[in-house]
Design an enzyme around this catalytic site. Sequence first.
Site, PDB file in Angstrom:
ATOM      1  N   SER A 167       0.863  -1.187   0.000  1.00 46.47           N
ATOM      2  CA  SER A 167       0.000   0.000   0.000  1.00 46.47           C
ATOM      3  C   SER A 167       0.891   1.226   0.000  1.00 46.47           C
ATOM      4  O   SER A 167       1.972   1.217   0.611  1.00 46.47           O
ATOM      5  CB  SER A 167      -0.900   0.027   1.236  1.00 46.47           C
ATOM      6  OG  SER A 167      -1.528   1.297   1.381  1.00 46.47           O
ATOM      7  N   TYR A 204      -1.631  -0.478  10.395  1.00 46.82           N
ATOM      8  CA  TYR A 204      -1.762  -0.854   8.986  1.00 46.82           C
ATOM      9  C   TYR A 204      -0.572  -0.341   8.185  1.00 46.82           C
ATOM     10  O   TYR A 204       0.005  -1.070   7.352  1.00 46.82           O
ATOM     11  CB  TYR A 204      -3.065  -0.283   8.428  1.00 46.82           C
ATOM     12  CG  TYR A 204      -3.359  -0.640   6.990  1.00 46.82           C
ATOM     13  CD1 TYR A 204      -3.938  -1.864   6.658  1.00 46.82           C
ATOM     14  CD2 TYR A 204      -3.064   0.246   5.957  1.00 46.82           C
ATOM     15  CE1 TYR A 204      -4.215  -2.199   5.336  1.00 46.82           C
ATOM     16  CE2 TYR A 204      -3.337  -0.079   4.631  1.00 46.82           C
ATOM     17  CZ  TYR A 204      -3.916  -1.295   4.330  1.00 46.82           C
ATOM     18  OH  TYR A 204      -4.182  -1.617   3.022  1.00 46.82           O
TER      19      TYR A 204
END
Length: 261
Positions: free
Chosen positions: A143, A159
């Site tokens: 990501s 995350y």
Amino acid sequence: MNFKNTTYIIMGGTTGMGLAAAIALKSEGANITVVGRNPLNCKKAEEILGQCSISMDGDATNPKTIKKAIQITHKTFGYITGLFHVAGGSGRKWGDGALDQITLEGWNKTMELNLTSLMLSNQAIINYFLEHKNPGTILNMGSVLGYSPSPKYFTTHAYAAAKSAIIGFSKSIAAYYAAHNIRVNVIAPSLFVTPMAQRAVKDDKILEFLKTKQPLDGGRPGVSEDINNAVLMFLHPDSKFITGQVLAVDGGWSISEGQYG
């Protein structure tokens, strides 16, 4: 691109970007096994993909899941060409967020969903490649938040840590196993319309922000099919000289400042 006589496992392949990649690979002639947690989604994926595909339900954080997928896939199609690990998820509901507010459960669950699951699938397929003494390829889902934070609207520090760790992990194993002709790469999407991203894509302020943060093609969230060209390139056997790389598929996110209203 011709993917005839190739076979791939996609962990997290029954919805979103994983399913889009499965459809793209299948359309180019590949055999596909997709794995997902939700039996209903698995059934839908099975109907979409049709022949020369397997859809199975299983939790990617359980080491038995990838081992079962490898066993079934090899028995059905023969040698497995590669793995695409997409499985992961947000830990917000368990307590991920800003560091001063993260709960231990939120941290652990986020790591389990995004990093431990990936380690298990990568480990199992590496062992498979080594056992058969054949080349293989792994593509891991990262990501842009792993290296390009956006603090106002996207504050989930566990995350971000997990996705950053995926890059380090992937580069490290790419280096170690290169002599075996095992390739490991990462794609790093920005905000896409996926089941995990519903909070963001339904927020008008975030959508307005995206017009300047990921300005390509009108400044929109990505759609699952936007990753397909990158996936096909990395997974194709002809990409045999590419390993240890991270490719952002982000609409310009990582090079754009982003303006707040």
